[in-house]
Write a protein that holds these residues in place. Structure first.
Motif, short mmCIF file in Angstrom:
data_model
loop_
_atom_site.label_atom_id
_atom_site.label_comp_id
_atom_site.label_asym_id
_atom_site.label_seq_id
_atom_site.Cartn_x
_atom_site.Cartn_y
_atom_site.Cartn_z
N PRO A 1 -14.95 -42.58 -41.25
CA PRO A 1 -13.99 -41.55 -41.67
C PRO A 1 -13.56 -40.72 -40.46
N LEU A 2 -12.43 -41.04 -39.91
CA LEU A 2 -11.93 -40.34 -38.73
C LEU A 2 -10.64 -39.62 -39.06
N PRO A 3 -10.42 -38.46 -38.43
CA PRO A 3 -9.14 -37.77 -38.65
C PRO A 3 -8.02 -38.52 -37.93
N ALA A 4 -6.83 -38.39 -38.45
CA ALA A 4 -5.68 -39.01 -37.79
C ALA A 4 -5.47 -38.32 -36.45
N MET A 5 -5.11 -39.11 -35.44
CA MET A 5 -4.87 -38.57 -34.12
C MET A 5 -3.39 -38.72 -33.79
N GLY B 1 -4.35 -42.18 -43.63
CA GLY B 1 -5.15 -41.89 -44.81
C GLY B 1 -5.47 -43.10 -45.67
#
Length: 71
Positions: free
Chosen positions: A26-30, A6
């Protein structure tokens, strides 16, 4: 570039020196580890549960992360 946990990523000095813009995505955490992917490939284990099929095919096609390639 994508941030981790984040946090907003910081462009490395080498990237900032380029004449191109650095774009933050803006990418989600993987919940996967690149180290785990490389280790599994080196050990000849499946990575289908870690990466999308296209990524697995790319890694296989280009011989990435195999013990004999040094990559």
């Amino acid at each position: 570039m994508a941030g981790r946990d984040g946090r907003e990523p910081e462009a490395a000095a080498q990237l900032q020196a380029l004449p191109h813009a650095v774009v933050t995505l803006p990418l989600p955490a993987m919940p996967i580890s690149s180290t785990a992917v490389r280790s599994r490939v080196r050990a000849g284990e499946a990575i289908a549960d870690l990466v999308p099929a296209q990524v697995a095919r790319y890694i296989e096609h280009h011989g990435l992360y195999r013990a004999d390639t040094g990559s």
